[in-house]
Design a protein around this motif. Sequence first.
Motif, PDB file in Angstrom:
ATOM      1  N   UNK A   9       0.821  -1.289   0.038  1.00 40.75           N
ATOM      2  CA  UNK A   9      -0.088   0.045   0.006  1.00 40.75           C
ATOM      3  C   UNK A   9       0.859   1.336  -0.119  1.00 40.75           C
ATOM      4  N   UNK A  10       0.598   2.246  -0.751  1.00 42.05           N
ATOM      5  CA  UNK A  10       0.947   3.434  -0.841  1.00 42.05           C
ATOM      6  C   UNK A  10      -0.120   4.494  -0.210  1.00 42.05           C
ATOM      7  N   UNK A  11       0.677   5.527   0.369  1.00 42.80           N
ATOM      8  CA  UNK A  11      -0.587   6.642   1.202  1.00 42.80           C
ATOM      9  C   UNK A  11       0.084   7.819   0.586  1.00 42.80           C
ATOM     10  N   UNK A  12      -0.866   8.656   0.203  1.00 42.70           N
ATOM     11  CA  UNK A  12      -0.717  10.374   0.187  1.00 42.70           C
ATOM     12  C   UNK A  12      -0.878  11.221   1.374  1.00 42.70           C
ATOM     13  N   UNK A  13       0.024  11.788   1.651  1.00 41.63           N
ATOM     14  CA  UNK A  13      -0.034  12.468   2.952  1.00 41.63           C
ATOM     15  C   UNK A  13      -0.042  14.024   2.868  1.00 41.63           C
ATOM     16  N   UNK A  14      -1.099  14.638   3.371  1.00 38.95           N
ATOM     17  CA  UNK A  14      -1.022  16.330   3.064  1.00 38.95           C
ATOM     18  C   UNK A  14      -1.111  16.720   4.430  1.00 38.95           C
ATOM     19  N   UNK A  15      -0.355  17.598   4.952  1.00 38.96           N
ATOM     20  CA  UNK A  15      -0.192  18.043   6.284  1.00 38.96           C
ATOM     21  C   UNK A  15      -0.479  17.125   7.359  1.00 38.96           C
ATOM     22  N   UNK A  16       0.431  16.101   7.383  1.00 36.23           N
ATOM     23  CA  UNK A  16       0.511  15.014   8.346  1.00 36.23           C
ATOM     24  C   UNK A  16      -0.782  14.193   8.308  1.00 36.23           C
ATOM     25  N   UNK A  17      -1.668  14.202   7.304  1.00 38.85           N
ATOM     26  CA  UNK A  17      -2.920  13.222   7.476  1.00 38.85           C
ATOM     27  C   UNK A  17      -2.816  12.735   6.005  1.00 38.85           C
ATOM     28  N   UNK A  18      -3.503  11.470   6.048  1.00 37.21           N
ATOM     29  CA  UNK A  18      -3.360  10.552   5.173  1.00 37.21           C
ATOM     30  C   UNK A  18      -4.626  10.980   4.179  1.00 37.21           C
ATOM     31  N   UNK A  19      -4.577  11.230   2.894  1.00 39.77           N
ATOM     32  CA  UNK A  19      -5.810  11.849   2.014  1.00 39.77           C
ATOM     33  C   UNK A  19      -6.159  10.875   0.915  1.00 39.77           C
ATOM     34  N   UNK A  20      -5.300  10.047   0.768  1.00 30.96           N
ATOM     35  CA  UNK A  20      -5.402   8.992  -0.218  1.00 30.96           C
ATOM     36  C   UNK A  20      -4.446   7.533   0.151  1.00 30.96           C
ATOM     37  N   UNK A  21      -5.087   6.664  -0.559  1.00 34.68           N
ATOM     38  CA  UNK A  21      -4.090   5.436  -0.625  1.00 34.68           C
ATOM     39  C   UNK A  21      -4.581   4.492  -1.732  1.00 34.68           C
ATOM     40  N   UNK A  22      -3.407   3.603  -2.207  1.00 34.03           N
ATOM     41  CA  UNK A  22      -3.814   2.604  -3.235  1.00 34.03           C
ATOM     42  C   UNK A  22      -3.214   1.422  -2.687  1.00 34.03           C
ATOM     43  N   UNK A  23      -3.473   0.191  -3.099  1.00 34.76           N
ATOM     44  CA  UNK A  23      -2.766  -0.991  -2.757  1.00 34.76           C
ATOM     45  C   UNK A  23      -3.059  -1.829  -3.929  1.00 34.76           C
ATOM     46  N   UNK A  24      -2.172  -2.696  -3.990  1.00 38.81           N
ATOM     47  CA  UNK A  24      -2.189  -3.905  -5.363  1.00 38.81           C
ATOM     48  C   UNK A  24      -1.811  -5.169  -4.840  1.00 38.81           C
ATOM     49  N   UNK A  25      -2.142  -6.151  -5.745  1.00 39.01           N
ATOM     50  CA  UNK A  25      -1.883  -7.461  -5.603  1.00 39.01           C
ATOM     51  C   UNK A  25      -1.024  -7.922  -6.820  1.00 39.01           C
ATOM     52  N   UNK A  26       0.118  -8.459  -6.755  1.00 36.79           N
ATOM     53  CA  UNK A  26       0.807  -8.567  -7.950  1.00 36.79           C
ATOM     54  C   UNK A  26       1.082  -7.332  -8.735  1.00 36.79           C
ATOM     55  N   UNK A  27       0.623  -7.479  -9.939  1.00 39.59           N
ATOM     56  CA  UNK A  27       0.794  -6.091 -10.722  1.00 39.59           C
ATOM     57  C   UNK A  27      -0.483  -5.522 -11.167  1.00 39.59           C
ATOM     58  N   UNK A  28      -1.537  -6.028 -10.245  1.00 40.31           N
ATOM     59  CA  UNK A  28      -2.799  -5.331 -10.570  1.00 40.31           C
ATOM     60  C   UNK A  28      -3.066  -4.474  -9.111  1.00 40.31           C
ATOM     61  N   UNK A  29      -3.424  -3.160  -9.565  1.00 37.19           N
ATOM     62  CA  UNK A  29      -3.990  -1.914  -8.351  1.00 37.19           C
ATOM     63  C   UNK A  29      -5.371  -2.646  -8.231  1.00 37.19           C
ATOM     64  N   UNK A  30      -5.532  -2.743  -6.901  1.00 36.29           N
ATOM     65  CA  UNK A  30      -7.011  -3.230  -6.525  1.00 36.29           C
ATOM     66  C   UNK A  30      -7.596  -2.257  -5.634  1.00 36.29           C
ATOM     67  N   UNK A  31      -6.983  -1.259  -5.272  1.00 35.58           N
ATOM     68  CA  UNK A  31      -7.830  -0.160  -4.470  1.00 35.58           C
ATOM     69  C   UNK A  31      -7.036   1.150  -4.817  1.00 35.58           C
ATOM     70  N   UNK A  32      -8.009   2.330  -5.105  1.00 33.57           N
ATOM     71  CA  UNK A  32      -7.520   3.599  -5.114  1.00 33.57           C
ATOM     72  C   UNK A  32      -8.573   4.308  -4.348  1.00 33.57           C
ATOM     73  N   UNK A  33      -8.348   4.777  -3.123  1.00 24.57           N
ATOM     74  CA  UNK A  33      -9.363   5.563  -2.667  1.00 24.57           C
ATOM     75  C   UNK A  33      -8.860   7.092  -2.323  1.00 24.57           C
TER      76      UNK A  33
END
Length: 86
Positions: free
Chosen positions: A60-84
Amino acid sequence: MKRASNSGIRRAVEADIPEIARLYHSAWHETQARFMPREEIVRRDLAFFTGRMSTLVSCCLVAVQQDSIVAFSAWTGTLIGQIWVA
């Protein structure tokens, strides 16, 4: 592991799970719940998303803005399964 305080994109760490789960729960209920049967909506409480993120945090990767997580993505193998995004 304590997470670094900054803005940008980084790998998620276990300490991020509660904050990511809250974002995931909120975004899912705002965007997906209307398409689901009532039983599924009830089943997807905060504990559900916390458990889900416990299994995804290592990919999982997270996007952080002003110390808060504002987005994330997660993957399985080579496929992105989550983008929020908040």
